[in-house]
Motif scaffolding. Sequence first.
Motif, PDB file in Angstrom:
ATOM      1  N   GLN A   1       0.858  -1.185   0.000  1.00  7.10           N
ATOM      2  CA  GLN A   1       0.000   0.000   0.000  1.00  7.10           C
ATOM      3  C   GLN A   1       0.893   1.233   0.000  1.00  7.10           C
TER       4      GLN A   1
ATOM      5  N   GLN B   1     -13.360   0.652  -2.224  1.00  9.74           N
ATOM      6  CA  GLN B   1     -13.114  -0.765  -1.981  1.00  9.74           C
ATOM      7  C   GLN B   1     -13.690  -1.180  -0.634  1.00  9.74           C
TER       8      GLN B   1
ATOM      9  N   TRP C   1      -6.275   0.066  -3.423  1.00  4.21           N
ATOM     10  CA  TRP C   1      -5.471  -0.635  -2.428  1.00  4.21           C
ATOM     11  C   TRP C   1      -4.500  -1.552  -3.161  1.00  4.21           C
ATOM     12  N   GLY C   2      -3.332  -1.727  -2.580  1.00  2.00           N
ATOM     13  CA  GLY C   2      -2.370  -2.676  -3.128  1.00  2.00           C
ATOM     14  C   GLY C   2      -2.918  -4.095  -3.034  1.00  2.00           C
ATOM     15  N   THR C   3      -2.494  -4.948  -3.935  1.00  2.00           N
ATOM     16  CA  THR C   3      -2.989  -6.331  -3.983  1.00  2.00           C
ATOM     17  C   THR C   3      -2.663  -7.089  -2.696  1.00  2.00           C
TER      18      THR C   3
ATOM     19  N   GLU D   1      -4.742  -5.630   0.264  1.00  2.00           N
ATOM     20  CA  GLU D   1      -6.132  -6.105   0.258  1.00  2.00           C
ATOM     21  C   GLU D   1      -6.218  -7.572   0.663  1.00  2.00           C
ATOM     22  N   SER D   2      -5.305  -8.383   0.191  1.00  2.00           N
ATOM     23  CA  SER D   2      -5.294  -9.806   0.565  1.00  2.00           C
ATOM     24  C   SER D   2      -5.097  -9.977   2.064  1.00  2.00           C
TER      25      SER D   2
END
Length: 162
Positions: free
Chosen positions: A81, A120, A135-137, A140-141
């Motif tokens: 992020q 999101q 959001w960065g992948t 978010e994960s």
Amino acid sequence: MSLPRRLVPGLVTLLVVLVVTGCNYVETVPPSPSPADFQGVATELAKRGIIVDRVVSGDPGCPDKALAPTARSFDASGLDQATTVRVYLFMFADRATYERLRTSVDECARSFVTDPQTYQSVEQSPFVLAGQGPWGTAFESALRAGLLVAAGSGDNAGSDYP
């Protein structure tokens, strides 16, 4: 009729083993996992590399009085992020409350989202986490994974929050 003295220690040991074994054999049913409180959610996020800062209880990001008791806002950062983001966590009392108020979260988000295209949210009953993206992948994960663990079974009967 008396026992020979050499058998007494063996019989006493056998009797103790039987008593201890009997005492330790209690069939238990594991408790149903309950959703975590805010500290538990923050801990799960931190375990996954998300930094939680500037927490405000009762802040849904909008004037919705029904959502305020369920809401916590905080700054989140970490992983991929690029910038710190303000997110809103709604912690509902149980699955029924979650289902009843879930759409209110999206309506409320109109108050704090500056770009609807990058809004999101992450949902895991009885929680909803929402904020302005992108959001960065990995970020978010990690949010998803943390909420999944914190949610337990998703049913929060007997909780101390609405």
